[in-house]
Design an enzyme around this catalytic site. Structure first.
Site, PDB file in Angstrom:
ATOM      1  N   HIS A  28      18.461   6.584 -10.618  1.00 51.64           N
ATOM      2  CA  HIS A  28      17.535   6.504  -9.490  1.00 51.64           C
ATOM      3  C   HIS A  28      16.835   7.831  -9.227  1.00 51.64           C
ATOM      4  O   HIS A  28      15.995   7.928  -8.342  1.00 51.64           O
ATOM      5  CB  HIS A  28      18.275   6.030  -8.239  1.00 51.64           C
ATOM      6  CG  HIS A  28      18.916   4.690  -8.413  1.00 51.64           C
ATOM      7  ND1 HIS A  28      20.265   4.539  -8.644  1.00 51.64           N
ATOM      8  CD2 HIS A  28      18.384   3.450  -8.444  1.00 51.64           C
ATOM      9  CE1 HIS A  28      20.538   3.260  -8.789  1.00 51.64           C
ATOM     10  NE2 HIS A  28      19.423   2.584  -8.676  1.00 51.64           N
ATOM     11  N   GLU A  72      27.429  -6.937  -1.453  1.00 53.25           N
ATOM     12  CA  GLU A  72      26.365  -7.106  -0.464  1.00 53.25           C
ATOM     13  C   GLU A  72      26.614  -8.261   0.502  1.00 53.25           C
ATOM     14  O   GLU A  72      26.319  -8.171   1.691  1.00 53.25           O
ATOM     15  CB  GLU A  72      25.052  -7.328  -1.199  1.00 53.25           C
ATOM     16  CG  GLU A  72      23.839  -7.485  -0.329  1.00 53.25           C
ATOM     17  CD  GLU A  72      22.610  -7.656  -1.191  1.00 53.25           C
ATOM     18  OE1 GLU A  72      21.800  -8.511  -0.859  1.00 53.25           O
ATOM     19  OE2 GLU A  72      22.490  -6.933  -2.199  1.00 53.25           O
ATOM     20  N   LYS A 117      24.073  -0.058   0.210  1.00 56.48           N
ATOM     21  CA  LYS A 117      23.529  -1.205   0.938  1.00 56.48           C
ATOM     22  C   LYS A 117      23.542  -0.977   2.449  1.00 56.48           C
ATOM     23  O   LYS A 117      24.460  -0.386   3.003  1.00 56.48           O
ATOM     24  CB  LYS A 117      24.345  -2.458   0.633  1.00 56.48           C
ATOM     25  CG  LYS A 117      24.244  -2.914  -0.810  1.00 56.48           C
ATOM     26  CD  LYS A 117      22.898  -3.502  -1.104  1.00 56.48           C
ATOM     27  CE  LYS A 117      22.870  -4.077  -2.505  1.00 56.48           C
ATOM     28  NZ  LYS A 117      21.564  -4.651  -2.836  1.00 56.48           N
ATOM     29  N   ILE A 151      22.485  -0.686 -19.488  1.00 55.83           N
ATOM     30  CA  ILE A 151      22.817  -1.786 -18.589  1.00 55.83           C
ATOM     31  C   ILE A 151      21.972  -3.033 -18.843  1.00 55.83           C
ATOM     32  O   ILE A 151      22.446  -4.150 -18.683  1.00 55.83           O
ATOM     33  CB  ILE A 151      22.687  -1.325 -17.118  1.00 55.83           C
ATOM     34  CG1 ILE A 151      23.642  -0.155 -16.859  1.00 55.83           C
ATOM     35  CG2 ILE A 151      22.970  -2.461 -16.155  1.00 55.83           C
ATOM     36  CD1 ILE A 151      25.096  -0.435 -17.194  1.00 55.83           C
ATOM     37  N   GLY A 152      20.730  -2.866 -19.259  1.00 59.03           N
ATOM     38  CA  GLY A 152      19.939  -4.067 -19.536  1.00 59.03           C
ATOM     39  C   GLY A 152      18.459  -3.818 -19.645  1.00 59.03           C
ATOM     40  O   GLY A 152      17.870  -3.950 -20.713  1.00 59.03           O
ATOM     41  N   SER A 153      17.839  -3.422 -18.548  1.00 56.32           N
ATOM     42  CA  SER A 153      16.381  -3.294 -18.548  1.00 56.32           C
ATOM     43  C   SER A 153      15.951  -1.934 -19.072  1.00 56.32           C
ATOM     44  O   SER A 153      16.659  -0.935 -18.936  1.00 56.32           O
ATOM     45  CB  SER A 153      15.835  -3.501 -17.133  1.00 56.32           C
ATOM     46  OG  SER A 153      16.337  -2.514 -16.249  1.00 56.32           O
ATOM     47  N   LYS A 201       3.889   1.707  -1.207  1.00 57.79           N
ATOM     48  CA  LYS A 201       4.486   1.888  -2.537  1.00 57.79           C
ATOM     49  C   LYS A 201       3.530   2.649  -3.449  1.00 57.79           C
ATOM     50  O   LYS A 201       3.907   3.641  -4.084  1.00 57.79           O
ATOM     51  CB  LYS A 201       4.817   0.527  -3.147  1.00 57.79           C
ATOM     52  CG  LYS A 201       5.213   0.567  -4.623  1.00 57.79           C
ATOM     53  CD  LYS A 201       5.346  -0.837  -5.192  1.00 57.79           C
ATOM     54  CE  LYS A 201       5.569  -0.808  -6.695  1.00 57.79           C
ATOM     55  NZ  LYS A 201       6.857  -0.165  -7.071  1.00 57.79           N
ATOM     56  N   GLU A 233       0.814  -1.214   0.000  1.00 51.57           N
ATOM     57  CA  GLU A 233       0.000   0.000   0.000  1.00 51.57           C
ATOM     58  C   GLU A 233       0.852   1.270   0.000  1.00 51.57           C
ATOM     59  O   GLU A 233       0.509   2.260  -0.661  1.00 51.57           O
ATOM     60  CB  GLU A 233      -0.921   0.003   1.223  1.00 51.57           C
ATOM     61  CG  GLU A 233      -1.996  -1.068   1.213  1.00 51.57           C
ATOM     62  CD  GLU A 233      -1.572  -2.364   1.883  1.00 51.57           C
ATOM     63  OE1 GLU A 233      -2.453  -3.141   2.294  1.00 51.57           O
ATOM     64  OE2 GLU A 233      -0.334  -2.611   1.998  1.00 51.57           O
ATOM     65  N   HIS A 283      28.117  -6.034 -14.400  1.00 50.97           N
ATOM     66  CA  HIS A 283      27.638  -4.753 -13.884  1.00 50.97           C
ATOM     67  C   HIS A 283      27.530  -4.846 -12.376  1.00 50.97           C
ATOM     68  O   HIS A 283      27.042  -5.848 -11.831  1.00 50.97           O
ATOM     69  CB  HIS A 283      26.271  -4.408 -14.472  1.00 50.97           C
ATOM     70  CG  HIS A 283      25.651  -3.185 -13.850  1.00 50.97           C
ATOM     71  ND1 HIS A 283      26.209  -1.934 -13.974  1.00 50.97           N
ATOM     72  CD2 HIS A 283      24.546  -3.030 -13.075  1.00 50.97           C
ATOM     73  CE1 HIS A 283      25.474  -1.062 -13.308  1.00 50.97           C
ATOM     74  NE2 HIS A 283      24.468  -1.697 -12.754  1.00 50.97           N
TER      75      HIS A 283
END
EC number: 2.1.1.14
Length: 756
Positions: free
Chosen positions: A696, A607, A114, A433-435, A23, A21, A643
């Site tokens: 971002h 990470e 992170k 990068i890809g997407s 988000k 919710e 990446h």
């Protein structure tokens, strides 16, 4: 006033909502579809329901102030009046907060990285010489009052001063932020007084930095700070929470202070930590025996043995999760596709709270009071050990054979010459990068396939149209190496997990990654087996549409582990090699299909790095080995990209070089290309693509801005080894932002290329 002792709690709880919710509410606010009042209403409902649920489950101390619109470190920066000057230009307090987190057309955002070794990301506060700390307690006091009015046994949670400063960044010539610690102590003392005046019996100060080697003086600093705070005349009882590992010498230092309770992680830290500190005999030990960051059911009998041992080492023992349940999904209840055996092995957030309450009851009333729960736990443990899905002898034998024969590629210079002859790329080649953005058409097609409204053939037709559109866009923009855009992938890990044996993909297992970004980590429960090609059909279709090279796009073994809930019954290194074998087979099939460039992403390499330096070398050895196992099956003429993002790279910079990828793209825009100096320091000699703009943020960078970044990169990397790309994938951006940003990126590359 003597504080009420508590016996059962959790370190913290999720805030996105069981149906995400928050988000939807925040994204609606950012897009201008809803106003502040509606966002605040959603937030208040989530807080109320969370607190009520925890209290009803049996917790006698409920954490509050764990709610956040974006991130708890950013909340703490606001509380300490430590936002950077550029964000202060925004007059509205909520918009100012989001500008610091995400940026806007006029304000560059703070960095993001992170949170320790988890897949959560925090906003990195900037501490400048001009930063003047002052208390802004509105949020924490407001949430405390809300909870108390609701009849909740509320315990405010605040990030402690040591962790806040160690995780912040000095800017504009400032030294290390930890040098400002003495300035923060009186501000925290003022906060404690206000909390006491407003009815708080307990306050939790989170100090997870004490389980790391970030500061050699941390044990002494912890003792000094909490001696002062513990000696404050007007304060609630203080509970200092450490988690994610062993606090080491800091535990004894804290035990010598006047604080009333200390939290220890007995899942990821040693069982013997408490017994080794006799000063804890006068304290409440908050024992983190229920794993707050993985999804496996607690072995109640074993946990109870740990707790019973502690009883002789502390004045009181309270039962808790090892860390906040922010890191696990809300509940198993929506997972209707789980088979009975696998369900019996698992515990999500709600189930973990029940385990905490059960263990607290056993401590209070004896094991016989929870005999049924212990019997069910024992049965689940036995079922998991004996399930045949956990072991595949053929996979294990293949890994042993490949590792024994070596998993190294040829000489990098020879590879580069072979790839140059095949690809014929210009200097400063451009790529992404890809997407690409996941449009509403993509989401609708995926939902229609799930509901049965369309069949697989129609779904594939729609995805191929999306791929064709992305290829056309890239050709129009003038990019040199293309991608297919990944429309068929809901997530870069889940996509592969759904096609590999040994994984289970949840229906509603959402957790927060950062801000409004939520991910649904798959559950890796058994040996990993690839039964068929996973990407070849999509990539070869994209390649058929263009004469330019199209990258095969794969997720690396370490990232698949880091972004999954991974089995805890064998070493991570063994599981990593199983995933690497599956990726290796996919690279070989892509190469056989004519794909000349293959990217194996490892954004999560940093990470999983252990928090203590003594444990890091072994991790990096097997992590690099898994990547090389995944990528060493192809010819020298096939160009391997990787990446990395979301991380501070300094501690793993040598490992990045050891990956031996032909081209390494890195998140670098927010940190102003600092990573390139680190790479040069370890003799990195392969090609590199430092991100030239931050994806971002909704900002569209200008051509001049990107050209300036490229020229900065060229001061550290020669033109023949420099690639031009954004920081990260473009999935979460809108198409207009992407087109405008990439147009400027290509123009900047052409401008700078002309001067090389």
């Amino acid at each position: 006033m003597t504080p009420q002792a508590f016996t059962a709690t959790v370190v913290g709880s999720p805030r996105i909502g069981p149906k995400r919710e928050l988000k939807r509410a925040t994204e609606g606010y950012w897009a201008g579809r809803t106003g502040r009042a509606e966002l605040e209403k959603v937030a208040a409902t989530l807080r109320r329901d969370t607190w009520a649920g925890l209290a009803a489950a049996g917790l006698d101390s409920v954490p509050v102030n764990t709610f956040s619109y974006y991130d708890q470190m950013l909340d703490t920066a606001v509380m300490l009046d430590a936002l950077p000057e550029r964000a202060r230009q925004v007059s509205d307090d909520l918009d100012r907060y989001f500008a610091a987190a995400r940026g806007n057309s006029d304000v560059a955002p703070l960095e993001m990285t992170k949170w320790f070794d988890t897949n959560y990301h925090y906003i990195v506060p900037e501490i400048a010489p001009t930063t003047k700390f002052a208390l802004n307690p509105d949020k924490v006091l407001s949430e405390l009052k809300e909870a108390l009015a609701q009849g909740i046994p509320a315990r405010p949670v605040v990030i402690g001063p040591i962790t806040f400063l160690l995780l912040s960044k000095g800017v504009d010539g400032a030294g290390g932020p930890i040098e400002r610690l003495e300035e923060l102590v009186p501000i925290y003392a003022e906060l404690l007084s206000l909390l006491a005046d407003n009815g708080a019996q307990w306050v939790q100060l989170d100090e997870p930095a004490l389980v790391t080697d970030m500061c050699a003086d941390a044990p002494a600093l912890a003792e000094a700070v909490y001696n002062k705070l513990g000696s404050a005349a007007n304060r609630p009882a203080i509970y200092v929470a450490t988690y994610f590992g062993d606090p080491g010498a800091s535990l004894a230092g804290l035990a010598r202070t006047p604080v009333e309770a200390i939290g220890v992680d007995l899942v990821y830290g040693p069982d013997t930590a408490v017994a080794a500190v006799p000063e804890l005999a006068g304290k409440t030990v908050v024992a983190g025996v229920v794993d707050g960051r993985n999804v496996w059911r607690t072995d109640l009998a074993a946990a109870l043995d740990k707790l019973t041992t502690l009883l002789g080492s502390a004045a009181r023992v309270a039962v808790s999760t090892s860390c906040s349940t922010l890191h696990v999904p809300y509940s198993l209840e929506p997972e209707t596709d789980l088979d009975d055996a696998l369900r019996s092995w698992l515990a999500f957030g709600r189930e973990k709270v029940a385990e905490v309450v059960t263990l607290a009851r056993a401590l209070r009333d004896g094991r016989e009071a929870v005999a049924d729960e212990i019997a069910a736990s024992n049965a689940a443990v036995a079922s998991r050990k004996s399930d045949p899905r956990l072991h595949n002898d053929r996979v294990r034998a293949r890994i042993d054979s490949i590792v024994a024969s070596g998993s190294h590629r040829g000489d990098p210079a020879q590879r580069r010459a072979s790839q140059d002859a095949r690809l014929h790329l210009p200097p400063l080649p451009t790529t992404t990068i890809g997407s690409y953005p996941q449009t509403s058409a993509i989401r609708k097609a995926r939902a229609a396939l799930r509901s049965g409204e369309i069949d697989q053939a129609e779904y594939e037709r729609r995805m191929k149209k999306e791929i064709a559109d992305v290829i056309t866009l890239q050709e129009q923009l003038g990019l040199d190496v293309l991608v297919h855009g990944e429309p068929e992938r809901n997530d870069m890990v889940q996509y592969f997990a759904e096609q590999l044996e040994g994984f289970f993909a949840t229906q509603n297992g959402w957790v927060q990654s950062y801000g409004s970004r939520c991910v649904r980590p798959p559950i890796l429960y058994g040996d990993v087996v690839r039964t068929h090609p996973m990407t070849v059909e999509w990539i070869t279709y994209a390649q058929s549409l263009t004469d330019k090279p199209v990258k095969g796009m794969l997720t690396g073994p370490v990232t698949i582990l880091a972004w999954s809930f991974v089995r805890d019954d064998q070493p991570l290194a063994d599981t990593a090699n199983q995933v690497a074998l599956a990726i290796r087979d996919e690279t070989v099939d892509l190469q056989a299909a004519g794909i000349a460039v293959i990217q194996v992403d490892e954004p999560a390499l940093r990470e999983l790095l252990p928090l203590r330096r003594a444990d890091q070398e072994e991790y990096l050895r097997w992590a690099v080995g898994a990547f090389r196992l995944a990528t060493s099956g192809v010819a020298d003429s096939t160009q391997i990209h990787t990446h990395l993002c979301y991380s501070e790279f300094g501690e793993v910079i040598g490992a990045i070089a050891d990956l031996d990828a032909d081209v390494t793209s890195l998140e670098a825009a927010r940190s102003h290309m600092e990573v390139l100096d680190d790479l040069n320091a370890v003799g990195f000699s392969n090609s590199v693509g430092p991100g030239v703009y931050d994806i971002h943020s909704p900002r569209v960078p200008s051509t001049a801005e990107i050209a300036e970044s490229l020229r900065a990169a060229l001061r550290a990397v020669p033109a023949e080894r420099l690639w031009v790309n954004p920081d990260c994938g473009l999935k979460t951006r809108n198409p207009d932002e992407v087109s405008a940003s990439l147009k400027n990126m290509v123009a900047a590359a052409h401008e700078v290329r002309a001067g090389v």
